[in-house]
Design a protein around this motif. Structure first.
Motif, PDB file in Angstrom:
ATOM      1  N   VAL A  12     -16.559   3.949  -1.668  1.00 23.37           N
ATOM      2  CA  VAL A  12     -16.689   4.064  -0.211  1.00 23.37           C
ATOM      3  C   VAL A  12     -17.995   4.763   0.160  1.00 23.37           C
ATOM      4  O   VAL A  12     -18.728   4.312   1.061  1.00 23.37           O
ATOM      5  CB  VAL A  12     -15.478   4.818   0.382  1.00 23.37           C
ATOM      6  CG1 VAL A  12     -15.717   5.126   1.862  1.00 23.37           C
ATOM      7  CG2 VAL A  12     -14.203   4.008   0.214  1.00 23.37           C
ATOM      8  N   LEU A  44       0.846  -1.192   0.000  1.00 20.29           N
ATOM      9  CA  LEU A  44       0.000   0.000   0.000  1.00 20.29           C
ATOM     10  C   LEU A  44       0.882   1.242   0.000  1.00 20.29           C
ATOM     11  O   LEU A  44       1.896   1.305   0.692  1.00 20.29           O
ATOM     12  CB  LEU A  44      -0.910   0.011   1.235  1.00 20.29           C
ATOM     13  CG  LEU A  44      -2.076  -0.983   1.222  1.00 20.29           C
ATOM     14  CD1 LEU A  44      -2.827  -0.916   2.549  1.00 20.29           C
ATOM     15  CD2 LEU A  44      -3.023  -0.706   0.061  1.00 20.29           C
ATOM     16  N   MET A  96     -11.041  -0.067  -1.495  1.00 16.20           N
ATOM     17  CA  MET A  96     -11.816  -0.079  -0.261  1.00 16.20           C
ATOM     18  C   MET A  96     -11.352   0.991   0.714  1.00 16.20           C
ATOM     19  O   MET A  96     -12.109   1.397   1.608  1.00 16.20           O
ATOM     20  CB  MET A  96     -11.750  -1.456   0.401  1.00 16.20           C
ATOM     21  CG  MET A  96     -12.396  -2.560  -0.431  1.00 16.20           C
ATOM     22  SD  MET A  96     -14.079  -2.160  -0.958  1.00 16.20           S
ATOM     23  CE  MET A  96     -14.883  -2.003   0.631  1.00 16.20           C
ATOM     24  N   ASP A  97     -10.135   1.453   0.572  1.00 18.20           N
ATOM     25  CA  ASP A  97      -9.612   2.509   1.442  1.00 18.20           C
ATOM     26  C   ASP A  97      -9.606   3.884   0.772  1.00 18.20           C
ATOM     27  O   ASP A  97      -9.697   4.902   1.453  1.00 18.20           O
ATOM     28  CB  ASP A  97      -8.175   2.169   1.867  1.00 18.20           C
ATOM     29  CG  ASP A  97      -8.106   0.976   2.798  1.00 18.20           C
ATOM     30  OD1 ASP A  97      -9.010   0.833   3.635  1.00 18.20           O
ATOM     31  OD2 ASP A  97      -7.151   0.185   2.677  1.00 18.20           O
ATOM     32  N   GLU A  98      -9.494   3.912  -0.561  1.00 16.53           N
ATOM     33  CA  GLU A  98      -9.171   5.164  -1.227  1.00 16.53           C
ATOM     34  C   GLU A  98     -10.174   5.649  -2.262  1.00 16.53           C
ATOM     35  O   GLU A  98     -10.090   6.805  -2.697  1.00 16.53           O
ATOM     36  CB  GLU A  98      -7.791   5.030  -1.897  1.00 16.53           C
ATOM     37  CG  GLU A  98      -6.672   4.720  -0.905  1.00 16.53           C
ATOM     38  CD  GLU A  98      -5.331   4.479  -1.596  1.00 16.53           C
ATOM     39  OE1 GLU A  98      -5.287   4.487  -2.836  1.00 16.53           O
ATOM     40  OE2 GLU A  98      -4.331   4.295  -0.880  1.00 16.53           O
ATOM     41  N   THR A 134      -6.966  -1.548  -2.636  1.00 19.90           N
ATOM     42  CA  THR A 134      -6.830  -0.090  -2.560  1.00 19.90           C
ATOM     43  C   THR A 134      -8.163   0.638  -2.649  1.00 19.90           C
ATOM     44  O   THR A 134      -8.351   1.664  -1.980  1.00 19.90           O
ATOM     45  CB  THR A 134      -5.890   0.424  -3.661  1.00 19.90           C
ATOM     46  OG1 THR A 134      -6.341  -0.049  -4.944  1.00 19.90           O
ATOM     47  CG2 THR A 134      -4.472  -0.055  -3.417  1.00 19.90           C
ATOM     48  N   THR A 136      -9.261   9.502  -2.836  1.00 20.09           N
ATOM     49  CA  THR A 136      -9.372   9.407  -1.381  1.00 20.09           C
ATOM     50  C   THR A 136     -10.826   9.084  -1.035  1.00 20.09           C
ATOM     51  O   THR A 136     -11.734   9.259  -1.861  1.00 20.09           O
ATOM     52  CB  THR A 136      -8.982  10.719  -0.665  1.00 20.09           C
ATOM     53  OG1 THR A 136     -10.015  11.707  -0.885  1.00 20.09           O
ATOM     54  CG2 THR A 136      -7.648  11.267  -1.162  1.00 20.09           C
ATOM     55  N   ALA A 137     -11.047   8.641   0.191  1.00 18.74           N
ATOM     56  CA  ALA A 137     -12.398   8.269   0.613  1.00 18.74           C
ATOM     57  C   ALA A 137     -13.337   9.464   0.664  1.00 18.74           C
ATOM     58  O   ALA A 137     -14.564   9.304   0.623  1.00 18.74           O
ATOM     59  CB  ALA A 137     -12.337   7.592   1.978  1.00 18.74           C
ATOM     60  N   ARG A 190       1.412   7.438   2.497  1.00 20.47           N
ATOM     61  CA  ARG A 190       0.883   8.800   2.341  1.00 20.47           C
ATOM     62  C   ARG A 190       1.541   9.716   3.363  1.00 20.47           C
ATOM     63  O   ARG A 190       1.525   9.434   4.555  1.00 20.47           O
ATOM     64  CB  ARG A 190      -0.631   8.796   2.539  1.00 20.47           C
ATOM     65  CG  ARG A 190      -1.375   7.888   1.576  1.00 20.47           C
ATOM     66  CD  ARG A 190      -2.810   7.632   2.024  1.00 20.47           C
ATOM     67  NE  ARG A 190      -3.569   8.873   2.137  1.00 20.47           N
ATOM     68  CZ  ARG A 190      -4.214   9.441   1.122  1.00 20.47           C
ATOM     69  NH1 ARG A 190      -4.193   8.873  -0.068  1.00 20.47           N
ATOM     70  NH2 ARG A 190      -4.888  10.555   1.299  1.00 20.47           N
TER      71      ARG A 190
END
Length: 329
Positions: free
Chosen positions: A261, A38, A254-256, A252, A229-230, A41
């Motif tokens: 999201v 991952l 699912m987070d970003e 990725t 990004t989310a 950041r």
């Protein structure tokens, strides 16, 4: 070490070769023959900025690639006459770890991102697609258009940006270039941009939907590449919910991926509603489009494996074309 600047990258990384390379990269990612941690950041609060560190290694039938990209997103740069995205890619020799090239990363990022959409368009859009809508009149929007026109016989393109002046400059610059049609139109509204579109490409930094779900026609293919990004969003969550969802990487998005999201948070979809990684479709493990009326949605937040393979391809071509400057390192 070979140093390649932006102009040299553009010469050494033609979009048709980049599209083929992205298919190779995505297949490797889904097969598990790529190692992609991952991204790290690093927020830079004093400048409302963000730096991302993206290493990757991949092995496929075409060879190996090993690279690290550092990309920085500085929103205040345009006001200072600098590009919003600043980036560099360090290419390492895969069997020794030796640093062998340094590539200007912003142009490489734009090309590989456009090529990713080109791969998705080739696999998922209707074969008779003729009209494309591009949201975002920056460098990413330009490569999105070039890739769409490489993957399909596009006859008309609509350009929409919050700045009509940027849209106009985009249309004047890109009309008739290479395989891009001369019929490039500046859309006054998002509805005008998409109401005839067979393909929609979004390449913005928006935090809310760019267009209305009710204006999305059946059978359209959407490439969402800007919301990374989310908190960001480009595609209406209602559109996401009624589309066949394909992603670059389960891990990725699912987070970003804000588009996905937010749809999950709203209860419109579940994580299990994501149909496939695009690499699974490339390798034949999952199906693609099922009908001409189906909406397909490709969501990408970017993956370092794209940078590794694009940098390796650019480096190979540059050496053959005698581009760049060699320095001792």
């Amino acid at each position: 070490m070979l140093i390649l600047n932006a102009d040299e990258i553009r010469k050494a990384l033609p979009i048709n070769q980049a599209i083929a390379a992205m298919k190779d990269a995505y297949a490797s990612l889904s097969k598990g023959t790529a190692v992609v941690p991952l991204r790290t950041r690093l927020p830079i609060p004093n400048h409302n900025a963000l730096s991302l560190f993206m290493p990757a290694y991949m092995k496929s039938d075409s060879g190996e690639a090993l690279a690290v990209k550092v990309v920085s997103l500085f929103p205040n740069n345009p006001a200072r006459g600098l590009a919003y995205i600043q980036a560099a890619v360090l290419v390492l020799e895969s069997d020794t770890g030796r640093a062998i090239a340094l590539l200007e990363g912003s142009s490489l990022t734009a090309i590989r991102t456009g090529a990713a959409s080109g791969a998705a368009i080739d696999l998922l859009s209707r074969k008779d697609s003729k009209v494309v809508a591009i949201f975002g009149a920056g460098s990413q929007g330009r490569t999105q258009l070039e890739a769409a026109c490489t993957a399909r016989r596009i006859e008309t393109a609509f350009i929409y940006d919050r700045s009509p002046e940027k849209s106009k400059a985009f249309a004047e610059e890109m009309a008739g270039r290479h395989n891009i049609p001369k019929d490039l139109r500046v859309a006054k509204t998002p509805k005008e941009a998409i109401e005839q579109a067979d393909i929609i490409c979004t390449a913005t930094t928006s935090s809310q939907a760019l267009f209305a779900d009710k204006d999305v026609k059946s059978g359209v293919h959407i490439c969402g590449i800007g919301a990374y990004t989310a908190e960001m969003q480009e595609t209406p969550i209602e559109t996401v919910a009624r589309a066949r969802i394909i992603v670059d990487s389960y891990a990725t998005v699912m987070d970003e991926a804000g588009d996905i999201v937010k749809a999950i948070r709203a209860g419109l979809i579940k994580a299990t509603d994501i149909h496939a990684e695009i690499g699974e479709i490339i390798s034949g493990r999952k199906s693609g489009r099922q009908s001409d009326d189906e909406i397909t949605f490709f969501k990408s937040v970017g993956n370092a494996v794209q940078d590794a393979i694009a940098a390796q391809l650019a480096l190979t071509n540059a050496r053959g074309m005698k581009l760049g400057v060699e320095v001792e390192f």
